[in-house]
Design an enzyme around this catalytic site. Sequence first.
Site, PDB file in Angstrom:
ATOM      1  N   SER A   8       0.833  -1.207   0.000  1.00 43.15           N
ATOM      2  CA  SER A   8       0.000   0.000   0.000  1.00 43.15           C
ATOM      3  C   SER A   8       0.864   1.251   0.000  1.00 43.15           C
ATOM      4  O   SER A   8       1.985   1.253   0.517  1.00 43.15           O
ATOM      5  CB  SER A   8      -0.850  -0.028   1.274  1.00 43.15           C
ATOM      6  OG  SER A   8      -1.397   1.241   1.529  1.00 43.15           O
TER       7      SER A   8
ATOM      8  N   TYR B 255      -2.222  -1.724  10.911  1.00 45.45           N
ATOM      9  CA  TYR B 255      -2.433  -2.182   9.537  1.00 45.45           C
ATOM     10  C   TYR B 255      -1.263  -1.755   8.650  1.00 45.45           C
ATOM     11  O   TYR B 255      -0.663  -2.560   7.943  1.00 45.45           O
ATOM     12  CB  TYR B 255      -3.754  -1.620   8.974  1.00 45.45           C
ATOM     13  CG  TYR B 255      -3.764  -1.548   7.467  1.00 45.45           C
ATOM     14  CD1 TYR B 255      -3.986  -2.684   6.710  1.00 45.45           C
ATOM     15  CD2 TYR B 255      -3.501  -0.342   6.798  1.00 45.45           C
ATOM     16  CE1 TYR B 255      -3.949  -2.631   5.325  1.00 45.45           C
ATOM     17  CE2 TYR B 255      -3.457  -0.277   5.427  1.00 45.45           C
ATOM     18  CZ  TYR B 255      -3.686  -1.427   4.685  1.00 45.45           C
ATOM     19  OH  TYR B 255      -3.623  -1.372   3.316  1.00 45.45           O
TER      20      TYR B 255
ATOM     21  N   LYS C  18       1.998  -3.866   6.586  1.00 46.38           N
ATOM     22  CA  LYS C  18       2.429  -3.772   5.175  1.00 46.38           C
ATOM     23  C   LYS C  18       3.950  -3.539   5.131  1.00 46.38           C
ATOM     24  O   LYS C  18       4.661  -4.147   4.333  1.00 46.38           O
ATOM     25  CB  LYS C  18       1.690  -2.643   4.445  1.00 46.38           C
ATOM     26  CG  LYS C  18       0.210  -2.912   4.224  1.00 46.38           C
ATOM     27  CD  LYS C  18      -0.026  -4.112   3.323  1.00 46.38           C
ATOM     28  CE  LYS C  18      -1.472  -4.534   3.246  1.00 46.38           C
ATOM     29  NZ  LYS C  18      -1.695  -5.877   2.682  1.00 46.38           N
TER      30      LYS C  18
HETATM   31  C1  UD1 Z   1      -6.871   4.306   4.009  1.00 49.23           C
HETATM   32  C2  UD1 Z   1      -5.530   4.091   4.619  1.00 49.23           C
HETATM   33  C3  UD1 Z   1      -4.693   3.254   3.681  1.00 49.23           C
HETATM   34  C4  UD1 Z   1      -5.360   1.950   3.392  1.00 49.23           C
HETATM   35  C5  UD1 Z   1      -6.749   2.171   2.874  1.00 49.23           C
HETATM   36  C6  UD1 Z   1      -7.417   0.827   2.868  1.00 49.23           C
HETATM   37  C7  UD1 Z   1      -4.958   5.987   6.017  1.00 49.23           C
HETATM   38  C8  UD1 Z   1      -4.173   7.238   6.137  1.00 49.23           C
HETATM   39  N1  UD1 Z   1      -4.870   5.347   4.859  1.00 49.23           N
HETATM   40  O1  UD1 Z   1      -6.673   5.087   2.847  1.00 49.23           O
HETATM   41  O2  UD1 Z   1      -3.474   2.990   4.289  1.00 49.23           O
HETATM   42  O3  UD1 Z   1      -4.624   1.221   2.454  1.00 49.23           O
HETATM   43  O4  UD1 Z   1      -7.474   3.069   3.722  1.00 49.23           O
HETATM   44  O5  UD1 Z   1      -8.743   0.896   2.595  1.00 49.23           O
HETATM   45  O6  UD1 Z   1      -5.658   5.613   6.927  1.00 49.23           O
HETATM   46  N2  UD1 Z   1     -13.069  10.593   3.471  1.00 49.23           N
HETATM   47  C9  UD1 Z   1     -14.076  11.484   3.771  1.00 49.23           C
HETATM   48  N3  UD1 Z   1     -15.259  10.988   4.220  1.00 49.23           N
HETATM   49  C10 UD1 Z   1     -15.489   9.646   4.382  1.00 49.23           C
HETATM   50  C11 UD1 Z   1     -14.445   8.741   4.058  1.00 49.23           C
HETATM   51  C12 UD1 Z   1     -13.234   9.248   3.614  1.00 49.23           C
HETATM   52  O7  UD1 Z   1     -13.907  12.693   3.645  1.00 49.23           O
HETATM   53  O8  UD1 Z   1     -16.577   9.279   4.827  1.00 49.23           O
HETATM   54  C13 UD1 Z   1     -11.789  11.116   2.953  1.00 49.23           C
HETATM   55  C14 UD1 Z   1     -10.603  10.787   3.833  1.00 49.23           C
HETATM   56  O9  UD1 Z   1     -10.438  11.755   4.828  1.00 49.23           O
HETATM   57  C15 UD1 Z   1      -9.474  10.771   2.806  1.00 49.23           C
HETATM   58  C16 UD1 Z   1     -10.148  10.304   1.512  1.00 49.23           C
HETATM   59  O10 UD1 Z   1     -11.538  10.495   1.714  1.00 49.23           O
HETATM   60  O11 UD1 Z   1      -9.002  12.056   2.611  1.00 49.23           O
HETATM   61  C17 UD1 Z   1      -9.890   8.835   1.214  1.00 49.23           C
HETATM   62  O12 UD1 Z   1     -10.182   8.077   2.362  1.00 49.23           O
HETATM   63  P1  UD1 Z   1     -10.195   6.482   2.370  1.00 49.23           P
HETATM   64  O13 UD1 Z   1     -11.054   5.992   1.261  1.00 49.23           O
HETATM   65  O14 UD1 Z   1     -10.521   6.040   3.748  1.00 49.23           O
HETATM   66  O15 UD1 Z   1      -8.716   6.082   1.984  1.00 49.23           O
HETATM   67  P2  UD1 Z   1      -7.322   6.488   2.655  1.00 49.23           P
HETATM   68  O16 UD1 Z   1      -7.486   7.148   3.946  1.00 49.23           O
HETATM   69  O17 UD1 Z   1      -6.545   7.196   1.616  1.00 49.23           O
END
Ligand code: UD1
Length: 345
Positions: A128, A155, A159
């Site tokens: 990842s 997690y 990795k």
């Molecule tokens: C996260 C993990 C990553 C992991 C992946 C697995 C972190 C920093 N990263 O990725 O290591 O491989 O999940 O699934 O924890 N967001 C919103 N509202 C929501 C959900 C998400 O605003 O309800 C935003 C988050 O703040 C982020 C973006 O969307 O900025 C992507 O979030 P997400 O899909 O959870 O992925 P990561 O955080 O990038």
Amino acid sequence: MERVKVLVTGGAGYIGSHTVVELYAAGYQPVIVDNLSNSSLDVLEGIEKITGVSPLFEKLDCTDIDAMRNLFQRDKGIRHAIHFAAYKAVGESVEHPLIYYRNNLVSLLNLVEVMEEQGPSSIVFSSSCTVYGQPDPEFLPVSEDAPLQPAQSPYGKTKQMCESILEDTIKSGNSKLNMISLRYFNPVGAHPSAHIGELPRGVPQNLLPFVTQTAAGLRKELSVFGNDYNTPDGSCIRDYIYVCDLAKAHVAAIDRLQSMHERGTLEYFNLGTGRGLSVLEVLDEFMKANSLEVPFKIAPRRKGDIEQVWADPSKANQVLGWKADTPLDQIMKSAWRWEKRIRNL
Ligand code: UD1
């Protein structure tokens, strides 16, 4: 000609199932093992609807070394494995670290050990972009040789530790394995047929499943976690990669391993598009592509979130001859088509 067998651990999962479809299309014979802890047998039906063949499947837990050894003893033809089987929920890993360490580390250790016993063979590992943490601005877009940073969650640490296990195995100088670690950015979307896709348990933690469930009326509104980051619109930036493009990169990795003559190699590849999108842009693209309104509010920042990270995928583009090129509107449409299918909308 007989199809070359590829073991796919976690092959009933989200990325695993899409990869099984692409392996089959490319002429390989995927052999799925999965303990079904976060997937179901329906996924196999979905795969069959797409490929026209019932996939080879065995319910097996990769942490059970006897079962793993037994599998390879029964099926001497397996020389390649793609290792998806792992737990992946960041928050859950903070609450239950030991479960994460045991599952993610032991299953990889077992696979490496058992495959070493097979003689020359190869492993593709699901890693990842979390290994990069928040790269300093001069390292964006992030390439494979950017410095790694201590992961924020158990997690993420699994990795990094798994990559270290692969690295030390190769450094020993006596490994017969060839390995590729694929560092995924943010996989999204579903197969265009809508027969397979992502099935989050409970409230989705990831962005796009939350968006599609809100559009479907299962959730009241999306919370955008923070609009005060140092980014053009204030929301976080990620590199969203279409799951079918991601799946094809695994085929390219297996092709490469298949044609490799030297033994004891390990390579890392970033799998992303090279395009950073903010949370608000993703939401906007989803609404535009599907002509929908999705209610949202700005909420406080989420603990542990990275402000911005996106990939420099040029190594994968050049060496694997692969590129993530599916247009964004198609990706967004596929995600909605899948959500509608599973909710009977
Ligand atoms: C996260 C993990 C990553 C992991 C992946 C697995 C972190 C920093 N990263 O990725 O290591 O491989 O999940 O699934 O924890 N967001 C919103 N509202 C929501 C959900 C998400 O605003 O309800 C935003 C988050 O703040 C982020 C973006 O969307 O900025 C992507 O979030 P997400 O899909 O959870 O992925 P990561 O955080 O990038």
